[in-house]
Design an enzyme around this catalytic site. Structure first.
Site, PDB file in Angstrom:
ATOM      1  N   CYS A  28       0.833  -1.207   0.000  1.00  0.00           N
ATOM      2  CA  CYS A  28       0.000   0.000   0.000  1.00  0.00           C
ATOM      3  C   CYS A  28       0.870   1.261   0.000  1.00  0.00           C
ATOM      4  O   CYS A  28       1.457   1.594  -1.020  1.00  0.00           O
ATOM      5  CB  CYS A  28      -0.990  -0.037   1.164  1.00  0.00           C
ATOM      6  N   HIS A  73      -3.004  -5.166   1.312  1.00  0.00           N
ATOM      7  CA  HIS A  73      -2.378  -5.583   2.573  1.00  0.00           C
ATOM      8  C   HIS A  73      -2.566  -7.086   2.791  1.00  0.00           C
ATOM      9  O   HIS A  73      -3.563  -7.501   3.373  1.00  0.00           O
ATOM     10  CB  HIS A  73      -3.051  -4.875   3.757  1.00  0.00           C
ATOM     11  N   GLU A  90      -0.855  -8.802   4.876  1.00  0.00           N
ATOM     12  CA  GLU A  90      -0.521  -9.074   6.276  1.00  0.00           C
ATOM     13  C   GLU A  90      -1.741  -9.043   7.188  1.00  0.00           C
ATOM     14  O   GLU A  90      -1.684  -9.511   8.328  1.00  0.00           O
ATOM     15  CB  GLU A  90       0.533  -8.081   6.773  1.00  0.00           C
TER      16      GLU A  90
END
Length: 196
Positions: free
Chosen positions: A81, A175, A177
């Protein structure tokens, strides 16, 4: 190299989630806030957050030039991002004084997918990632407008480029994660191993 040491730029953004994802992908993960910490890692993740804030803090913490030098010298780096924006050689609509680390020959558009309340999740097929699409979390996400000849486009969503790789530099608009799916972090850990 069996277990690479990978830093997460810990100036702003979702640092903890990246540390967890990297550890799950068999790396030693460490936060990086100072040049001496940067010098001790084999690769670096630049997390999401706010690219203008990351830019200003990198200058304030004395990391801007050391980071540019390590990336230019081939240190593996992965940006998500805002991290994708920080790895771009050019931003279409930069804020005043905003700088990037560079490393990927691409032009990016900030907040291209819309504002915070237009955030969304979508399955994204990523070249090099097996066993189906990854779940991409898009939060005020940028997209890549165009890439140079050396850049490999790894994924698109809605007709826009959302994942790229150039040499040892990897970047996603979304994202991974935040999902518990650590396959992209696994890919990055393998990139770090291969570079060492």
């Amino acid at each position: 190299m069996s277990t690479p040491v990978i830093g997460v730029l810990a100036l702003q953004g979702d640092v903890r989630e990246h540390l967890i994802a990297l550890a799950s992908a068999d790396a030693v993960a460490r936060p990086v806030r100072r040049p001496e910490e940067l010098a001790e890692v084999d690769g670096l993740v630049i997390p999401g957050g706010e690219s203008t804030t990351i830019s200003k803090l990198a200058v304030l913490f004395g990391l801007m030039e050391p980071l540019r030098e390590r990336i230019a010298a081939g240190m593996p780096v992965y940006g998500t991002c805002a991290g994708l924006i920080m790895l771009a050689d050019k931003i279409l609509d930069p804020r005043s004084g905003q700088e990037t680390f560079g490393g990927i020959d691409m032009i990016v558009r900030r907040n291209a997918f819309g504002r915070q309340n237009e955030s969304f999740e979508a399955g994204v097929g990523v070249t090099g990632i097996e066993d189906g699409p990854v779940e991409g979390v898009f939060i005020r996400a940028p997209w890549v407008e165009s890439v140079g000849a050396q850049v490999e486009v790894l994924a698109e969503h809605g007709g826009h480029i959302v994942a790229v790789r150039q040499g040892n530099a990897l970047a996603t608009s979304f994202h991974p994660e935040l999902t518990g799916d650590h396959r992209i972090h696994g890919l990055f850990v393998e990139m770090v191993r291969a570079a060492s």
